[in-house]
Design a protein around this motif. Structure first.
Motif, PDB file in Angstrom:
ATOM      1  N   PHE A  62       0.819  -1.211   0.000  1.00 55.58           N
ATOM      2  CA  PHE A  62       0.000   0.000   0.000  1.00 55.58           C
ATOM      3  C   PHE A  62       0.853   1.262   0.000  1.00 55.58           C
ATOM      4  CE2 PHE A  62      -3.903   2.343   0.746  1.00 55.58           C
ATOM      5  CZ  PHE A  62      -4.828   1.501   0.141  1.00 55.58           C
ATOM      6  N   TYR A  63       2.066   1.166   0.527  1.00 52.14           N
ATOM      7  CA  TYR A  63       2.972   2.315   0.446  1.00 52.14           C
ATOM      8  C   TYR A  63       3.265   2.659  -1.011  1.00 52.14           C
ATOM      9  CZ  TYR A  63       7.283   5.007   0.549  1.00 52.14           C
ATOM     10  OH  TYR A  63       8.240   5.960   0.332  1.00 52.14           O
ATOM     11  N   PHE A  64       3.494   1.630  -1.833  1.00 49.17           N
ATOM     12  CA  PHE A  64       3.764   1.865  -3.252  1.00 49.17           C
ATOM     13  C   PHE A  64       2.509   2.360  -3.973  1.00 49.17           C
ATOM     14  CE2 PHE A  64       7.269  -1.089  -2.271  1.00 49.17           C
ATOM     15  CZ  PHE A  64       8.327  -0.320  -2.748  1.00 49.17           C
ATOM     16  N   ILE A  65       1.334   1.891  -3.557  1.00 51.14           N
ATOM     17  CA  ILE A  65       0.085   2.393  -4.149  1.00 51.14           C
ATOM     18  C   ILE A  65      -0.075   3.880  -3.849  1.00 51.14           C
ATOM     19  CG2 ILE A  65      -2.438   2.259  -4.018  1.00 51.14           C
ATOM     20  CD1 ILE A  65      -2.160  -0.736  -3.544  1.00 51.14           C
ATOM     21  N   ILE A  66       0.182   4.277  -2.605  1.00 52.05           N
ATOM     22  CA  ILE A  66       0.087   5.696  -2.237  1.00 52.05           C
ATOM     23  C   ILE A  66       1.116   6.510  -3.012  1.00 52.05           C
ATOM     24  CG2 ILE A  66       0.413   7.328  -0.328  1.00 52.05           C
ATOM     25  CD1 ILE A  66      -0.674   5.193   1.543  1.00 52.05           C
ATOM     26  N   SER A  67       2.313   5.966  -3.181  1.00 55.96           N
ATOM     27  CA  SER A  67       3.359   6.680  -3.926  1.00 55.96           C
ATOM     28  C   SER A  67       2.954   6.871  -5.381  1.00 55.96           C
ATOM     29  CB  SER A  67       4.679   5.904  -3.841  1.00 55.96           C
ATOM     30  OG  SER A  67       5.134   5.825  -2.506  1.00 55.96           O
ATOM     31  N   LEU A  68       2.275   5.881  -5.965  1.00 51.53           N
ATOM     32  CA  LEU A  68       1.778   6.032  -7.334  1.00 51.53           C
ATOM     33  C   LEU A  68       0.720   7.124  -7.413  1.00 51.53           C
ATOM     34  CD1 LEU A  68       1.495   2.279  -8.461  1.00 51.53           C
ATOM     35  CD2 LEU A  68       3.107   3.998  -9.329  1.00 51.53           C
ATOM     36  N   LEU A  69      -0.173   7.164  -6.429  1.00 50.20           N
ATOM     37  CA  LEU A  69      -1.214   8.204  -6.420  1.00 50.20           C
ATOM     38  C   LEU A  69      -0.617   9.591  -6.187  1.00 50.20           C
ATOM     39  CD1 LEU A  69      -3.976   6.386  -4.288  1.00 50.20           C
ATOM     40  CD2 LEU A  69      -3.960   6.761  -6.764  1.00 50.20           C
ATOM     41  N   ALA A  70       0.496   9.638  -5.463  1.00 48.15           N
ATOM     42  CA  ALA A  70       1.132  10.924  -5.173  1.00 48.15           C
ATOM     43  C   ALA A  70       2.161  11.311  -6.229  1.00 48.15           C
ATOM     44  CB  ALA A  70       1.797  10.867  -3.804  1.00 48.15           C
ATOM     45  N   PHE A  71       2.362  10.463  -7.246  1.00 46.95           N
ATOM     46  CA  PHE A  71       3.336  10.710  -8.314  1.00 46.95           C
ATOM     47  C   PHE A  71       4.737  10.920  -7.750  1.00 46.95           C
ATOM     48  CE2 PHE A  71      -0.290  10.784 -10.751  1.00 46.95           C
ATOM     49  CZ  PHE A  71      -0.060  11.029 -12.097  1.00 46.95           C
ATOM     50  N   GLY A  72       5.098  10.142  -6.754  1.00 45.29           N
ATOM     51  CA  GLY A  72       6.424  10.228  -6.158  1.00 45.29           C
ATOM     52  C   GLY A  72       6.425   9.516  -4.815  1.00 45.29           C
ATOM     53  N   PHE A  73       7.628   9.108  -4.387  1.00 41.34           N
ATOM     54  CA  PHE A  73       7.729   8.380  -3.120  1.00 41.34           C
ATOM     55  C   PHE A  73       7.425   9.312  -1.950  1.00 41.34           C
ATOM     56  CE2 PHE A  73      10.388   5.658  -5.812  1.00 41.34           C
ATOM     57  CZ  PHE A  73       9.825   4.428  -5.527  1.00 41.34           C
ATOM     58  N   VAL A  74       6.480   8.891  -1.121  1.00 44.13           N
ATOM     59  CA  VAL A  74       6.123   9.658   0.068  1.00 44.13           C
ATOM     60  C   VAL A  74       6.980   9.177   1.239  1.00 44.13           C
ATOM     61  CG1 VAL A  74       3.776  10.110  -0.709  1.00 44.13           C
ATOM     62  CG2 VAL A  74       4.252   8.047   0.601  1.00 44.13           C
ATOM     63  N   LYS A  75       6.957   9.919   2.316  1.00 43.00           N
ATOM     64  CA  LYS A  75       7.769   9.557   3.475  1.00 43.00           C
ATOM     65  C   LYS A  75       7.254   8.254   4.103  1.00 43.00           C
ATOM     66  CE  LYS A  75       9.014  14.330   4.544  1.00 43.00           C
ATOM     67  NZ  LYS A  75       8.958  15.418   5.555  1.00 43.00           N
ATOM     68  N   PRO A  76       8.142   7.286   4.282  1.00 45.28           N
ATOM     69  CA  PRO A  76       7.688   5.979   4.800  1.00 45.28           C
ATOM     70  C   PRO A  76       7.511   5.932   6.308  1.00 45.28           C
ATOM     71  CG  PRO A  76      10.034   5.917   4.338  1.00 45.28           C
ATOM     72  CD  PRO A  76       9.562   7.276   3.913  1.00 45.28           C
ATOM     73  N   TRP A  77       7.995   6.951   7.030  1.00 45.36           N
ATOM     74  CA  TRP A  77       7.954   6.862   8.492  1.00 45.36           C
ATOM     75  C   TRP A  77       6.529   6.827   9.032  1.00 45.36           C
ATOM     76  CZ3 TRP A  77       5.590  10.756  11.187  1.00 45.36           C
ATOM     77  CH2 TRP A  77       5.435  11.988  10.552  1.00 45.36           C
TER      78      TRP A  77
END
Length: 479
Positions: free
Chosen positions: A95-110
């Protein structure tokens, strides 16, 4: 005592739903307070948030069911918790990668790490409470073991590992007569029907069915073959059709496509790890990096399996095939690490690409070991009706030192119930198996194969062993 067993599935269903909703609520906190504002192209309105949370809940439910974290009562407490942690890990990573796809970039994983930590704490507390209540409501079944000529000691020890679910209170040999056995059955909640003749087993099973007694039956090989049969009718007569072959052409084709679709990208990803492992093996003692060994695959065709060498050079210089034993001195320091992390298995990706092996199937055995097994058990060659595998049903549900007869049963169950989805499920389940120590536990010291020849089988009296276990458990209870 009131029997709550008919309500078991309903209780566990609602407990599972509550668990999933609680985990989704923890994720929702992280979503609303951070990730929802990172979307690049569009803003999420109410329905958009609901879709994201619903997708997260569905993914978590899928992996929780896959890894068995919802199977309270079937698995031990620690295994339920570990399964829950693994399902949370896989779900949150994806789901982290799904969110990153929706945000068009890697979001903070913390934030996701904090979410997962909170979920683990909440799920641990919830599962401890539910398991405690489950054990209070559903007491262990009071079992009668019915056995035959073969010693039932191994079966008793296996069942006793789940004393919280099954409790063998007495055992009786089938030779004592059906009349005496039936009188005993009436005093128990359920029976375990061991390795006895088919005629006697059928009579016992019919009696249990007629008198609403639960029966746990140890299947014979013929039972496993019939599991994969087709159900047909000729007018008013039902038939079970055993076709005599393992996989159809379309099943073999789809299985090969699945192997290639996974093996090609996985080989590319694993190349850096292979290079590092090869360097570590070479520097450890200067010996060869790869270990080649003749194994058998489909239709007993021989091929050379590839592994990173984990033992000293000349580990089998006497020419005798030996399986690794517990604390085997032949295993090097680097070898122990790559065995524990499964890095030694990576070169088998090339065996899969060449078509010698599949990702899922019975583990390939050496020709000489197959010959040894087939002397006592001719049906052992049934395992080679399909292509050998990197992982398989016997590896997921068995152990390294599982007896050949039990391995045959597990592999035959896989062959006769084959589906492409089952291959996908076993691949996902392998991740969980890799965390278990017993999956790599060696055989007994001085043993050349996994065959357990109990020379003392006659010395072990089944009832005496059962009495010793009961006495030990009673002493522990008093302490």
């Amino acid at each position: 005592m009131r029997n709550y067993d008919p309500y078991k599935r309903t209780i566990l269903f609602f407990a599972s739903i509550i668990n999933i909703v609680m985990m989704t609520a923890v994720f929702a906190y992280g979503w609303y307070h951070y990730y929802a504002d990172t979307m690049y192209v569009f803003s999420f309105y109410r329905r958009g948030h609901y879709v994201v949370l619903a997708l997260y809940g569905v993914m978590l439910l899928f992996f929780s069911n896959m890894y068995g974290s919802l199977r309270i009562g079937q698995y031990r407490r620690i295994e339920v918790l570990l399964s829950q942690y693994l399902s949370l890990l896989v779900t949150n990573v994806l789901f982290y990668f799904i969110i990153s796809l929706l945000a068009f970039g890697f979001v903070k994983p913390w934030v996701m790490l904090l979410v997962m930590a909170g979920e683990m704490i909440v799920s641990s507390l919830f599962n401890v409470i539910i398991i405690h209540l489950y054990n209070r409501i559903f007491q262990p079944w009071k079992l009668l073991l019915i056995y035959g000529e073969r010693s039932a000691v191994d079966l008793i020890y296996k069942v006793e590992t789940r004393r919280d679910k099954y409790a063998i209170y007495d055992a009786i040999n089938i030779e004592e007569g059906m009349e005496l056995i039936i009188d005993k059955i009436d005093d128990f909640q359920a029976v375990i029907i061991g390795d006895i003749s088919a005629v006697e087993r059928n009579d016992l099973l019919k009696y249990c069915y007629a008198h609403h007694k639960r029966a746990y039956v140890v299947p014979k090989l013929s039972d496993l073959i019939l599991m994969g049969s087709d159900r047909i009718h000729v007018f008013d007569t039902p038939f079970l059709l055993s076709k005599g072959y393992a996989l159809s052409f379309d099943e073999r084709f789809l299985k090969r496509m699945l192997d290639l679709c996974i093996a090609i990208p996985l080989t590319i990803i694993a190349l850096p790890f292979m290079l590092l492992t090869a360097l570590a093996v070479k520097l450890s003692d200067g010996g060869p990096v790869l270990y080649r060994q003749v194994r058998c695959t489909q239709n007993d065709r021989e091929f050379q399996i590839l592994k990173f060498r984990s033992m000293v050079v000349g580990a089998e210089k006497d020419g005798v095939a030996k399986l690794a034993s517990e604390n085997d001195e032949r295993v090097t320091k680097v070898g122990r690490f790559i065995r524990a992390t499964r890095l030694d298995e990576l070169p088998q990706l090339f065996n899969i690409l060449r078509g010698d092996m599949s990702f899922v199937g019975p583990r390939p055995e050496r020709p000489e070991i197959i010959e040894q097994y087939t002397v006592e058990m001719p049906e052992f060659r049934f395992r080679t009706r399909v292509k050998a595998g990197l992982t398989g049903y016997a590896q997921v549900y068995g152990k390294y030192n599982t007896t050949p007869y039990d391995k045959l049963k597990l592999d035959l169950f896989y062959i006769e119930n084959y589906t492409l989805w089952q291959d996908v499920k076993l691949l996902l389940m392998t991740m969980k198996t890799m965390l278990k120590r017993e999956a790599t536990q060696g055989i007994d010291e001085g043993t050349t194969t996994a065959w357990k020849e109990r020379e003392d089988a006659d010395v072990f009296d089944t009832r005496r062993v059962l009495a010793e276990i009961s006495e030990k458990e009673e002493d522990e209870w008093h302490e």
